[in-house]
Design a protein around this motif. Structure first.
Motif, PDB file in Angstrom:
ATOM      1  N   VAL A 176      -9.993  -2.014  -4.407  1.00 26.34           N
ATOM      2  CA  VAL A 176      -8.848  -1.554  -5.138  1.00 26.34           C
ATOM      3  C   VAL A 176      -7.575  -1.562  -3.966  1.00 26.34           C
ATOM      4  CG1 VAL A 176      -7.685   0.451  -6.133  1.00 26.34           C
ATOM      5  CG2 VAL A 176      -9.787  -0.559  -6.986  1.00 26.34           C
ATOM      6  N   VAL A 177      -6.370  -1.982  -4.129  1.00 27.77           N
ATOM      7  CA  VAL A 177      -5.476  -1.728  -3.288  1.00 27.77           C
ATOM      8  C   VAL A 177      -4.686  -0.677  -3.514  1.00 27.77           C
ATOM      9  CG1 VAL A 177      -3.389  -2.739  -2.446  1.00 27.77           C
ATOM     10  CG2 VAL A 177      -4.853  -4.452  -2.812  1.00 27.77           C
ATOM     11  N   GLN A 178      -4.111  -0.252  -4.668  1.00 28.56           N
ATOM     12  CA  GLN A 178      -3.780   0.981  -4.998  1.00 28.56           C
ATOM     13  C   GLN A 178      -3.954   1.293  -6.541  1.00 28.56           C
ATOM     14  OE1 GLN A 178       0.060   2.131  -2.990  1.00 28.56           O
ATOM     15  NE2 GLN A 178      -1.728   2.870  -2.432  1.00 28.56           N
ATOM     16  N   ALA A 179      -4.244   2.669  -6.633  1.00 27.27           N
ATOM     17  CA  ALA A 179      -4.413   3.091  -8.106  1.00 27.27           C
ATOM     18  C   ALA A 179      -3.213   4.146  -8.162  1.00 27.27           C
ATOM     19  CB  ALA A 179      -5.564   3.968  -8.222  1.00 27.27           C
ATOM     20  N   VAL A 180      -2.131   3.578  -9.067  1.00 28.17           N
ATOM     21  CA  VAL A 180      -0.763   4.297  -9.198  1.00 28.17           C
ATOM     22  C   VAL A 180      -0.798   5.039 -10.543  1.00 28.17           C
ATOM     23  CG1 VAL A 180       1.715   3.857  -9.100  1.00 28.17           C
ATOM     24  CG2 VAL A 180       0.228   2.490  -8.012  1.00 28.17           C
TER      25      VAL A 180
ATOM     26  N   PRO B  10     -11.416 -10.151 -11.291  1.00 29.90           N
ATOM     27  CA  PRO B  10     -10.410  -9.131 -12.158  1.00 29.90           C
ATOM     28  C   PRO B  10     -11.568  -8.206 -13.216  1.00 29.90           C
ATOM     29  CG  PRO B  10      -9.432 -10.961 -12.335  1.00 29.90           C
ATOM     30  CD  PRO B  10     -10.689 -11.268 -11.444  1.00 29.90           C
TER      31      PRO B  10
ATOM     32  N   LEU C 270       1.190 -14.816 -17.485  1.00 27.02           N
ATOM     33  CA  LEU C 270       0.025 -13.935 -18.012  1.00 27.02           C
ATOM     34  C   LEU C 270       0.865 -13.073 -19.119  1.00 27.02           C
ATOM     35  CD1 LEU C 270      -2.454 -13.335 -15.372  1.00 27.02           C
ATOM     36  CD2 LEU C 270      -2.668 -15.178 -17.345  1.00 27.02           C
TER      37      LEU C 270
ATOM     38  N   LEU D 270      -1.987   2.351 -13.302  1.00 28.80           N
ATOM     39  CA  LEU D 270      -1.727   0.763 -12.814  1.00 28.80           C
ATOM     40  C   LEU D 270      -2.786   0.800 -11.570  1.00 28.80           C
ATOM     41  CD1 LEU D 270      -0.456  -1.877 -13.074  1.00 28.80           C
ATOM     42  CD2 LEU D 270       0.777  -1.257 -11.132  1.00 28.80           C
TER      43      LEU D 270
ATOM     44  N   THR E  95       3.774 -11.412 -17.298  1.00 29.01           N
ATOM     45  CA  THR E  95       3.960 -11.032 -15.982  1.00 29.01           C
ATOM     46  C   THR E  95       4.015 -12.748 -15.242  1.00 29.01           C
ATOM     47  OG1 THR E  95       2.494  -9.414 -16.147  1.00 29.01           O
ATOM     48  CG2 THR E  95       3.072 -10.004 -13.801  1.00 29.01           C
TER      49      THR E  95
ATOM     50  N   ALA F 134      -6.654 -10.290  -5.469  1.00 30.17           N
ATOM     51  CA  ALA F 134      -7.160 -11.328  -6.313  1.00 30.17           C
ATOM     52  C   ALA F 134      -7.770 -12.426  -5.668  1.00 30.17           C
ATOM     53  CB  ALA F 134      -6.259 -11.633  -7.427  1.00 30.17           C
TER      54      ALA F 134
ATOM     55  N   THR G  33       2.003   4.125  -4.400  1.00 30.01           N
ATOM     56  CA  THR G  33       1.891   5.403  -4.748  1.00 30.01           C
ATOM     57  C   THR G  33       2.688   6.219  -4.293  1.00 30.01           C
ATOM     58  OG1 THR G  33       0.251   5.805  -3.106  1.00 30.01           O
ATOM     59  CG2 THR G  33      -0.547   5.220  -5.096  1.00 30.01           C
TER      60      THR G  33
ATOM     61  N   GLU H  18       1.611 -14.592  -9.459  1.00 29.12           N
ATOM     62  CA  GLU H  18       1.870 -14.312  -7.978  1.00 29.12           C
ATOM     63  C   GLU H  18       2.632 -15.662  -7.470  1.00 29.12           C
ATOM     64  OE1 GLU H  18      -0.265 -12.695  -9.632  1.00 29.12           O
ATOM     65  OE2 GLU H  18      -0.541 -10.781  -8.522  1.00 29.12           O
TER      66      GLU H  18
ATOM     67  N   ARG I  56       0.877  -1.315  -0.021  1.00 34.12           N
ATOM     68  CA  ARG I  56       0.082  -0.112  -0.023  1.00 34.12           C
ATOM     69  C   ARG I  56       0.757   1.294  -0.065  1.00 34.12           C
ATOM     70  NH1 ARG I  56      -5.341  -0.791   0.520  1.00 34.12           N
ATOM     71  NH2 ARG I  56      -5.994  -3.019   0.899  1.00 34.12           N
TER      72      ARG I  56
ATOM     73  N   ALA J 118      -1.544  -7.228 -15.673  1.00 34.50           N
ATOM     74  CA  ALA J 118      -0.304  -6.917 -15.243  1.00 34.50           C
ATOM     75  C   ALA J 118      -0.164  -7.965 -14.065  1.00 34.50           C
ATOM     76  CB  ALA J 118      -0.075  -5.612 -14.652  1.00 34.50           C
ATOM     77  N   GLY J 119      -0.396  -9.165 -14.331  1.00 35.04           N
ATOM     78  CA  GLY J 119      -0.248 -10.390 -13.391  1.00 35.04           C
ATOM     79  C   GLY J 119      -1.785 -10.504 -12.973  1.00 35.04           C
ATOM     80  N   THR J 120      -1.828 -11.323 -11.890  1.00 29.42           N
ATOM     81  CA  THR J 120      -2.959 -11.953 -11.279  1.00 29.42           C
ATOM     82  C   THR J 120      -3.645 -10.551 -10.739  1.00 29.42           C
ATOM     83  OG1 THR J 120      -1.717 -13.828 -10.903  1.00 29.42           O
ATOM     84  CG2 THR J 120      -4.348 -13.742 -10.233  1.00 29.42           C
ATOM     85  N   GLY J 121      -3.267  -9.879 -10.180  1.00 29.48           N
ATOM     86  CA  GLY J 121      -3.764  -8.853  -9.315  1.00 29.48           C
ATOM     87  C   GLY J 121      -3.351  -7.379  -9.608  1.00 29.48           C
ATOM     88  N   ALA J 122      -3.164  -7.046 -11.060  1.00 25.82           N
ATOM     89  CA  ALA J 122      -3.243  -5.488 -11.227  1.00 25.82           C
ATOM     90  C   ALA J 122      -3.764  -5.616 -12.765  1.00 25.82           C
ATOM     91  CB  ALA J 122      -1.771  -5.183 -11.073  1.00 25.82           C
TER      92      ALA J 122
ATOM     93  N   THR K 168      -3.947  -2.104  -8.641  1.00 21.08           N
ATOM     94  CA  THR K 168      -3.652  -3.183  -7.932  1.00 21.08           C
ATOM     95  C   THR K 168      -4.959  -3.457  -7.082  1.00 21.08           C
ATOM     96  OG1 THR K 168      -2.481  -2.244  -6.005  1.00 21.08           O
ATOM     97  CG2 THR K 168      -1.110  -2.767  -7.974  1.00 21.08           C
TER      98      THR K 168
ATOM     99  N   LEU L 198      -3.397  -2.738 -15.948  1.00 22.92           N
ATOM    100  CA  LEU L 198      -2.764  -1.456 -16.754  1.00 22.92           C
ATOM    101  C   LEU L 198      -3.784  -0.580 -17.463  1.00 22.92           C
ATOM    102  CD1 LEU L 198      -0.283   0.462 -16.414  1.00 22.92           C
ATOM    103  CD2 LEU L 198       0.596  -0.939 -18.702  1.00 22.92           C
TER     104      LEU L 198
ATOM    105  N   LEU M 287      -4.012 -19.229  -7.258  1.00 19.97           N
ATOM    106  CA  LEU M 287      -3.747 -18.414  -5.972  1.00 19.97           C
ATOM    107  C   LEU M 287      -4.819 -18.556  -4.847  1.00 19.97           C
ATOM    108  CD1 LEU M 287      -2.158 -15.675  -5.442  1.00 19.97           C
ATOM    109  CD2 LEU M 287      -4.259 -14.361  -6.044  1.00 19.97           C
TER     110      LEU M 287
END
Lengths: 323, 213
Positions: B42-46, B63, A184, B53, A267, B58, A23, A270, A20, B7-11, B55, B13, A299
């Motif tokens: 949502v964990v983070q919006a970057v 998704p 992926l 991005l 990617t 998941a 950002t 995980e 977290r 961007a992988g399983t948990g993100a 995240t 873009l 997962l």
């Protein structure tokens, strides 16, 4: 309290990292093999976010300054408490003055020492993980040195059975012939040539010595793009496989920059990134295509397995530990 | 037209780039990031540069639902004006603190003094924070100073180095590898993890560099 008895620039305090703080530009960080760390904490009845020691340089030694349950998980190799061999993935109680030694692993390359109560360094930005680049977290933001004394938290459970116990089903390690990791496709996958996409999946990749907590550089058939891409900087996650102009992939690992600009072919999911983290330099790597549905199923299955194991060990502790 | 990619399983873009950097698109990215950052799933919006991005966890979130959320947030996001803070960064240019100043000047076809003046004249905007803790991608660099990044990044660029690269300006918040060019040095600490607000610069800030004699 424990005292570190070996120097290394590679051994650090890690937990689950800082998902977290992205950002702020802060790397997710945390254990390169999250499952191994989680299993150590589970054996000890620690909270899942308790901090342990990630060991990537051997031999590693530490001395217990008081009686304390601990576990050693992750890479497989000789582990001794005052010269007595311990079984793999084992948790036991050390007495004050005893020395734990972990020698170079025979399988995998990152070992985790977890301590009942967790290593009690201050929380920085929500975690105890060492961020070497930022110079914060862990112990003074740096790798562990001989003579460092680490405070430990109050154990959440009465400890472990008198003679110790361990994992019956071990955390998977990379296959002997090659590390297989599921991936992926990422944003620029279709911008690579058909030959490159074919080579990415059908040829073996070699892990070069440029492999650390930030990234792993691989070597193999150069991957060409259909045309040169000039991308704006964008957020990236650990597991991202970037391909710089020279065509040799770089896999972003736990301490990866939070933003990058190179094209991304794929990617690593995980669940499988820890297998790459346990791959030795010169090791062979193969990418296996998967789907988002399968990746999420993997997962979630892993999380269910972990929850079941945690329940089973909690039950064992109730049965085997004298009140 | 936006593009969403895994961007992988948990993100996921979101890429909104269409040709050169677009300031209005960037303000819309900030607005979408703000909206998504507050969403429970949502964990983070970057924010990146004309991209975002997102995240998520998941284990507990589908998704497809996040994708839908991103599309809705983008559709609803207006190119909002963030109340911009004005920030000044004092710089000592050239000499031992700016080993690439001559190279940048040569590329720009300017004298070193004129290159410094061009860097000082800019009114920069913090488009995104990332790469390193507290690193700000600043737009608004004089195009003449847009030297391509080094072919091989330096393995170590000093903390507080004032740098330009790929048409953007920046200041190193820590000592780290970088392919950007070093033109000066500031005395300002840009990141302190122990402060309540660890980063000195924030998205949307307007930055001016000032010269220290």
């Amino acid at each position: 309290m424990i005292e570190i008895r070996a120097n290394s620039a590679l051994n650090t305090i890690q937990d689950r990292g800082r998902p977290r703080a992205m950002t702020l530009g802060v790397a997710r960080g945390g254990a390169m093999d999250m499952l191994a760390l989680a299993c150590g904490n589970m054996l000890l009845g620690n909270e899942p976010d308790a901090a342990g020691i990630e060991i990537a340089f051997f031999p590693f030694r530490l001395r217990f300054l008081d009686d304390r349950a601990f576990a050693v998980t992750g890479a497989r190799g000789p582990v001794r408490l005052d010269g007595v061999d311990l079984p793999p993935d084992w948790a036991v109680i050390a007495r004050a003055g005893q020395t734990l030694q972990c020698d170079a692993p025979t399988e995998g390359c990152r070992t985790y020492v977890t301590i009942a109560g967790g290593i009690d360094v201050p929380l920085v930005l929500g975690a105890r993980a060492t961020d070497l680049k930022g110079g914060f977290g862990g112990l003074e933001g740096r790798a562990l040195q001989k003579g460092d004394r680490l405070p430990c938290g109050v154990p959440a459970t009465p400890g472990v059975p008198p003679h110790g116990y361990g994992l019956a089903v071990r955390c998977p390690m990379p296959d002997a012939d090659a590390t297989r990791v599921r991936v992926l496709p990422a944003a620029e996958y279709d911008d690579f040539t058909a030959e490159a996409r074919h080579a990415f999946f059908q040829t073996a990749w070699r892990l070069t010595p440029s492999a650390n907590r930030t990234g792993y550089r691989l070597e193999g058939t150069p991957l060409a793009q259909q045309r040169p891409l000039n991308l704006f900087s964008h957020g990236i996650v650990p597991g991202t496989v970037q391909v710089p102009p020279a065509g040799q992939p770089i896999v972003q690992m736990a301490d990866a920059n939070t933003c990058g600009g190179y094209p991304k072919i794929a990617t690593i999911i995980e669940s499988d990134l820890r297998l790459l983290a346990q791959t030795r330099v010169q090791g062979s790597i193969r990418f296996v295509e998967t789907t988002r549905a399968d990746a999420i199923a993997a997962l979630r299955a892993e999380a269910r397995d972990q929850a079941r194991r945690a329940d089973a060990f909690a039950h064992l502790r109730r049965m085997l530990i004298p009140a | 037209m936006i593009r969403l990619s895994m961007a992988g399983t948990g993100a996921i873009l979101l890429d909104a780039a269409a040709g050169p950097f677009d300031a209005a698109t960037q303000r819309r990215i900030w607005a979408a990031a703000r909206a998504l950052g507050g969403a429970p799933s949502v964990v983070q919006a970057v924010p990146g540069v004309n991209n975002l991005l997102v995240t998520f966890d998941a284990l507990h979130t589908e998704p497809d639902a996040v994708e839908q959320l991103i599309r809705q947030a983008w559709a609803a996001a207006a190119a909002e004006e963030i109340p911009a803070r004005e920030v000044e960064i004092p710089v000592t240019y050239g000499g031992a603190f700016g080993e690439d100043l001559a190279l940048v000047a040569k590329h720009a076809g300017l004298s070193e003094e004129a290159t410094i003046a061009a860097h000082l004249a800019g009114r920069y905007s913090v488009a995104a924070i990332g790469a390193m803790a507290g690193f700000a991608y600043m737009t608004g660099l004089d195009p003449r100073l847009a030297v391509p990044r080094r072919d091989t990044p330096r393995l170590s660029v000093e903390c507080r180095a004032v740098v330009v690269g790929g048409g953007q300006a920046g200041v190193m918040p820590c000592t780290a590898p970088s392919g950007w060019h070093i033109i000066g040095r500031t005395t300002l600490p840009l990141f302190d993890p122990h402060r309540p607000d660890p980063g000195f610069l924030r998205i949307g800030d307007t930055v001016r560099f000032t010269r220290v004699a």
